[in-house]
Design a protein around this motif. Structure first.
Motif, PDB file in Angstrom:
ATOM      1  N   LYS A   1      -3.193 -15.884 -18.939  1.00 19.00           N
ATOM      2  CA  LYS A   1      -3.234 -15.620 -17.484  1.00 19.00           C
ATOM      3  C   LYS A   1      -3.584 -16.898 -16.734  1.00 19.00           C
ATOM      4  N   TYR A   2      -4.516 -17.668 -17.296  1.00 17.32           N
ATOM      5  CA  TYR A   2      -4.931 -18.884 -16.596  1.00 17.32           C
ATOM      6  C   TYR A   2      -3.776 -19.879 -16.501  1.00 17.32           C
ATOM      7  N   LEU A   3      -2.978 -19.978 -17.545  1.00 13.70           N
ATOM      8  CA  LEU A   3      -1.849 -20.917 -17.522  1.00 13.70           C
ATOM      9  C   LEU A   3      -0.852 -20.531 -16.433  1.00 13.70           C
ATOM     10  N   ARG A   4      -0.585 -19.238 -16.289  1.00 13.59           N
ATOM     11  CA  ARG A   4       0.339 -18.774 -15.230  1.00 13.59           C
ATOM     12  C   ARG A   4      -0.311 -19.008 -13.872  1.00 13.59           C
ATOM     13  N   PHE A   5      -1.624 -18.783 -13.794  1.00 15.36           N
ATOM     14  CA  PHE A   5      -2.359 -18.977 -12.534  1.00 15.36           C
ATOM     15  C   PHE A   5      -2.249 -20.435 -12.087  1.00 15.36           C
ATOM     16  N   VAL A   6      -2.316 -21.351 -13.033  1.00 21.62           N
ATOM     17  CA  VAL A   6      -2.206 -22.787 -12.719  1.00 21.62           C
ATOM     18  C   VAL A   6      -0.821 -23.096 -12.146  1.00 21.62           C
ATOM     19  N   GLN A   7       0.194 -22.505 -12.750  1.00 25.37           N
ATOM     20  CA  GLN A   7       1.567 -22.738 -12.245  1.00 25.37           C
ATOM     21  C   GLN A   7       1.667 -22.316 -10.771  1.00 25.37           C
ATOM     22  N   LEU A   8       1.197 -21.130 -10.469  1.00 23.53           N
ATOM     23  CA  LEU A   8       1.306 -20.605  -9.098  1.00 23.53           C
ATOM     24  C   LEU A   8       0.434 -21.410  -8.142  1.00 23.53           C
ATOM     25  N   SER A   9      -0.739 -21.833  -8.620  1.00 25.41           N
ATOM     26  CA  SER A   9      -1.634 -22.641  -7.768  1.00 25.41           C
ATOM     27  C   SER A   9      -0.976 -23.962  -7.417  1.00 25.41           C
TER      28      SER A   9
ATOM     29  N   LYS B   1       1.180 -12.267  -4.332  1.00 30.73           N
ATOM     30  CA  LYS B   1       0.664 -11.021  -4.924  1.00 30.73           C
ATOM     31  C   LYS B   1       0.315 -11.265  -6.399  1.00 30.73           C
ATOM     32  N   GLU B   2       1.196 -11.993  -7.092  1.00 33.75           N
ATOM     33  CA  GLU B   2       0.947 -12.258  -8.513  1.00 33.75           C
ATOM     34  C   GLU B   2      -0.309 -13.110  -8.692  1.00 33.75           C
ATOM     35  N   LEU B   3      -0.433 -14.121  -7.813  1.00 33.68           N
ATOM     36  CA  LEU B   3      -1.584 -15.041  -7.916  1.00 33.68           C
ATOM     37  C   LEU B   3      -2.903 -14.298  -7.709  1.00 33.68           C
ATOM     38  N   THR B   4      -2.962 -13.497  -6.646  1.00 32.94           N
ATOM     39  CA  THR B   4      -4.229 -12.784  -6.361  1.00 32.94           C
ATOM     40  C   THR B   4      -4.494 -11.743  -7.447  1.00 32.94           C
ATOM     41  N   GLY B   5      -3.406 -11.165  -7.996  1.00 28.13           N
ATOM     42  CA  GLY B   5      -3.596 -10.190  -9.086  1.00 28.13           C
ATOM     43  C   GLY B   5      -4.196 -10.853 -10.315  1.00 28.13           C
ATOM     44  N   LEU B   6      -3.671 -12.034 -10.656  1.00 27.37           N
ATOM     45  CA  LEU B   6      -4.188 -12.757 -11.830  1.00 27.37           C
ATOM     46  C   LEU B   6      -5.655 -13.120 -11.640  1.00 27.37           C
ATOM     47  N   LEU B   7      -5.975 -13.564 -10.411  1.00 29.34           N
ATOM     48  CA  LEU B   7      -7.363 -13.968 -10.124  1.00 29.34           C
ATOM     49  C   LEU B   7      -8.298 -12.774 -10.309  1.00 29.34           C
ATOM     50  N   GLN B   8      -7.886 -11.635  -9.783  1.00 29.09           N
ATOM     51  CA  GLN B   8      -8.717 -10.436  -9.881  1.00 29.09           C
ATOM     52  C   GLN B   8      -8.895 -10.030 -11.350  1.00 29.09           C
ATOM     53  N   GLU B   9      -7.796 -10.082 -12.097  1.00 28.82           N
ATOM     54  CA  GLU B   9      -7.871  -9.690 -13.517  1.00 28.82           C
ATOM     55  C   GLU B   9      -8.798 -10.627 -14.290  1.00 28.82           C
ATOM     56  N   MET B  10      -8.708 -11.922 -14.041  1.00 31.15           N
ATOM     57  CA  MET B  10      -9.548 -12.884 -14.776  1.00 31.15           C
ATOM     58  C   MET B  10     -11.014 -12.684 -14.419  1.00 31.15           C
TER      59      MET B  10
ATOM     60  N   PHE C   1      -6.910 -29.035   9.850  1.00 28.90           N
ATOM     61  CA  PHE C   1      -7.352 -27.967   8.938  1.00 28.90           C
ATOM     62  C   PHE C   1      -6.428 -26.740   9.074  1.00 28.90           C
ATOM     63  N   LEU C   2      -6.056 -26.414  10.302  1.00 30.02           N
ATOM     64  CA  LEU C   2      -5.265 -25.190  10.537  1.00 30.02           C
ATOM     65  C   LEU C   2      -3.887 -25.267   9.896  1.00 30.02           C
ATOM     66  N   THR C   3      -3.370 -26.472   9.723  1.00 30.91           N
ATOM     67  CA  THR C   3      -1.990 -26.563   9.214  1.00 30.91           C
ATOM     68  C   THR C   3      -1.953 -26.472   7.691  1.00 30.91           C
ATOM     69  N   VAL C   4      -3.112 -26.381   7.063  1.00 35.50           N
ATOM     70  CA  VAL C   4      -3.113 -26.202   5.602  1.00 35.50           C
ATOM     71  C   VAL C   4      -3.226 -24.706   5.337  1.00 35.50           C
ATOM     72  N   LEU C   5      -2.136 -24.095   4.898  1.00 37.55           N
ATOM     73  CA  LEU C   5      -2.098 -22.637   4.741  1.00 37.55           C
ATOM     74  C   LEU C   5      -2.709 -22.195   3.417  1.00 37.55           C
ATOM     75  N   GLY C   6      -2.855 -23.107   2.469  1.00 35.19           N
ATOM     76  CA  GLY C   6      -3.379 -22.701   1.162  1.00 35.19           C
ATOM     77  C   GLY C   6      -2.400 -21.767   0.464  1.00 35.19           C
ATOM     78  N   LYS C   7      -2.937 -20.764  -0.247  1.00 35.76           N
ATOM     79  CA  LYS C   7      -2.070 -19.891  -1.050  1.00 35.76           C
ATOM     80  C   LYS C   7      -1.171 -19.046  -0.171  1.00 35.76           C
ATOM     81  N   ALA C   8      -1.491 -18.947   1.114  1.00 33.07           N
ATOM     82  CA  ALA C   8      -0.665 -18.118   2.020  1.00 33.07           C
ATOM     83  C   ALA C   8       0.716 -18.727   2.209  1.00 33.07           C
ATOM     84  N   ALA C   9       0.902 -19.947   1.761  1.00 30.87           N
ATOM     85  CA  ALA C   9       2.222 -20.574   1.908  1.00 30.87           C
ATOM     86  C   ALA C   9       3.201 -20.045   0.864  1.00 30.87           C
ATOM     87  N   LEU C  10       2.682 -19.305  -0.120  1.00 34.91           N
ATOM     88  CA  LEU C  10       3.539 -18.776  -1.191  1.00 34.91           C
ATOM     89  C   LEU C  10       4.395 -17.630  -0.674  1.00 34.91           C
ATOM     90  N   PRO C  11       5.567 -17.438  -1.243  1.00 36.21           N
ATOM     91  CA  PRO C  11       6.336 -16.225  -0.938  1.00 36.21           C
ATOM     92  C   PRO C  11       5.500 -15.006  -1.324  1.00 36.21           C
TER      93      PRO C  11
END
Ligand SMILES: C[C@H](N[C@H](C(=O)O)[C@@H]1CCCN1C(=O)[C@@H](N)CC(=O)O)C(=O)N1CCC[C@H]1C(=O)O
Ligand SMILES: [Zn+2]
Length: 592
Positions: free
Chosen positions: A138-146, A48-57, A33-43
């Motif tokens: 926004k959702y389409l961009r969110f999917v790309q980043l996810s 920042k863009e991903l969390t911003g999109l989520l908040q906006e949606m 479980f610990l080795t799966v970083l999730g979104k934290a693996a992103l640059p």
């Protein structure tokens, strides 16, 4: 530290083999479980863009409001509304439309109680204009980043990452197989409810052999149909388990509803809500600020601070939701002594099932009578069928929706569904799986999935489908432990400390063991698989009744009989009502 490709490769190599050779299974499980970083693996910039999109949606969804329905809305020759004119005018606010109605409690209440198809059609469309359409890009961009984040964690896409929570290969096929076994019961319920809605609204609104228009089912997403029990109840005048009136007449407050739910848990020997829960939860919609009203339960991960946020209304639906949310807190409490990484549900469906399992007992006529919410309760066949029917409007009606939400999202994540068919694929699934149709024409300018909380909030949904299957497995086993005899749907585990002990043994494991092992504990080794037998046993008497009632009805639906022909909106104004009627007539004659 900026994650360079070099660092990331080294991290993946380091985390991908060393721990796999550890000899202690529990430690190996922790590392898995610990080795799966999730979104934290992103640059950093993409994170920042991903969390911003989520908040906006989420903000768009939570602040969305619509105008009050006005029966004078201009109508097209086709009989549809000239929404474009209406909404274009709105945009400039020329005709005094001021969006004041939020989803909770206003639109939810209106969708539940209005019996005017035109008002319902207006509300249905206006909500999607305000909540879904604005977040499509926004959702389409969110999917790309996810997907990028998922790939950095070694998954092919975000859908595979989500499904990994269930720790079994072929989970997708497992869910498909469960749905195939449950679909015939759903189709029986669908056929019966459709016939009742034809009686109520007529065939020009509800096609007798077609899909059910989504705005007539008492819920903004047609996901549960309990709010149309009054129009569909099998034996009117006999005992009905909708205790909304009793709650109000008896002066129940949201707090009293929460105390009632808590008492069920403690009656089983389970945990009371901690003091901080009562101090810090938000159980009513505040009047001084905007909040996310969609009910939710929170574990603040310190063994003491647990809260529910809910804009509670005094009605039966919210009483059930209160049990649902408190079930999350109960699970959080029971695994609070596990190592942090194991403080989670055995699988997400387990977490969704806990509260519902207790609600299955708490909703029985006998139990409602014992807490004074129901008067004369008899053990007649009619009361049984009325009760089972009310439960089916919640549990069986929900199954196709719980199934299709992530079928659609898994396809979006995998790229099988793209911006060219994003909304039309949604309606293919809604039509094909659920047998509901849109009450107004839909195009790829719309984004109807975005008008359902879990899509902008990015919360997976197949967990609820899994929950609605596994909660009946829990119910069956707890009823056995409680010494229940007789039909499963009459079981009430209230005050059974034995049932409580079994539930505690299963839930205290958290995610320390695979959920298949937790199921083994629950069933004393009889099974470790999801099994539809308990839910089919529970609804057995209703299924027999529905099959007899549905004789002569088409079971299922002809997809091309949706009342609103799928024409693009611009054409609709050109086609006169007469021509449309002729087309519909020809279709009907041809199909009969
Ligand atoms: C009303 C309920 N709200 C969710 C839930 O309670 O599951 C909220 C929002 C999303 C996750 N969530 C949480 O509270 C999590 N933090 C719980 C946890 O993971 O511990 C909900 O969305 N439901 C209930 C039935 C079907 C579905 C719906 O209404 O469509
Ligand atoms: Zn939940």
């Amino acid at each position: 530290m900026i994650w360079s490709d070099f660092h990331r490769t080294k991290w993946n190599e380091a985390t991908n083999y060393a721990w796999k050779n550890f000899t202690t299974p529990t430690v190996r499980r922790m590392f898995s479980f610990l080795t799966v970083l999730g979104k934290a693996a992103l640059p950093r910039d993409k994170l920042k863009e991903l969390t911003g999109l989520l908040q906006e949606m989420k903000t768009t969804y939570s602040l969305a409001k619509i105008c009050r329905y006005d029966p004078r809305l201009r109508r097209l020759p086709s009989g549809d509304y000239d929404y474009d004119a209406e909404f274009e005018a709105d945009d400039d606010n020329q005709i005094g439309c001021i969006p004041t109605l939020p989803l909770e409690p206003h639109l939810t209440q209106m969708m539940a109680t209005s019996r005017d198809p035109e008002e319902l059609r207006y509300l249905w469309r206006a909500w999607r204009e305000a909540a879904g359409k604005p977040i499509r890009q926004k959702y389409l961009r969110f999917v790309q980043l996810s997907n990028e984040a998922a790939r950095l964690n070694g998954f092919s896409d975000a859908g595979e990452y989500w499904r990994s929570d269930y720790e079994i290969d072929g989970f997708r096929e497992e869910v498909e197989e469960l749905w195939q076994k449950l679909s015939p019961l759903y189709q029986q319920l669908h056929a019966y409810v459709r016939a009742k809605l034809v009686e109520k609204y007529g065939e020009e609104v509800v096609p007798r052999r077609g899909p059910i228009p989504a705005h007539l089912l008492g819920n903004m997403w047609a996901q549960t149909w309990t709010n149309i029990l009054d129009m569909t109840i099998p034996y009117p005048g006999r005992t009905s388990v909708d205790v909304t009136n009793a709650l109000r007449i008896q002066g129940y407050s949201p707090l009293a509803m929460f105390r009632l739910a808590e008492e069920f848990f403690t009656s089983l020997g389970l945990e009371p809500m901690p003091q901080t829960f009562w101090q810090r939860s938000m159980i009513q919609k505040p009047t001084d600020r905007e909040v996310v009203c969609h009910a939710s339960a929170w574990d603040f991960c310190n063994g003491r601070d647990y809260r529910i946020k809910q804009c509670t209304e005094v009605n039966m639906e919210h009483l059930v939701t209160t049990h649902h949310e408190m079930g999350h807190i109960q699970y959080d409490l029971l695994y609070r002594n596990q190592p942090f990484i194991f403080r989670d549900g055995a699988n997400p469906g387990f977490h969704e099932a806990v509260g519902d399992v207790l609600a299955l007992s708490a909703s029985t006529p006998r139990h409602l009578q014992s807490v004074g919410l129901l008067g004369n309760v008899d053990d007649s066949y009619e009361t049984d069928i009325n009760f089972l029917f009310a439960m089916a409007l919640d549990k069986i009606a929900f199954l196709p929706f719980g199934y299709l939400m992530d079928q659609w999202r898994w396809e979006v994540f995998s790229g099988d569904t793209s911006s060219s068919n994003l909304n039309s694929r949604w309606w293919e699934l809604r039509l094909g799986v659920q047998g509901v149709s849109p009450p107004v024409p839909r195009t790829e300018q719309d984004f109807d999935p975005g008008a359902k909380f879990h899509v902008p909030a990015n919360v997976p949904y197949v967990r609820y489908f899994v929950s609605f299957v596994v909660q009946f497995q829990f119910h069956a086993e707890l009823c056995k432990a409680a010494g229940h005899e007789g039909p499963l749907h009459r079981c009430d585990i209230y005050r059974s400390v034995k049932a409580g002990r079994l539930l505690r043994n299963v839930l205290s494991l958290g995610k320390s063991r695979p959920w298949t092992e937790a199921l083994s504990v629950l069933t004393s080794g009889r099974t470790n698989k999801l099994d539809v037998e308990p839910i089919l046993e529970y609804f057995g008497p209703l299924r027999t009744w529905l099959e007899s009632q549905n004789r002569g009805e088409l079971i299922g639906w002809r997809e091309n009989e949706a009342i609103v022909l799928q024409v693009t909106r611009s054409n609709a104004s050109l086609i006169t009502g007469a021509v449309l009627a002729v087309i519909a007539l020809v279709l009907l004659v041809a199909l009969v």
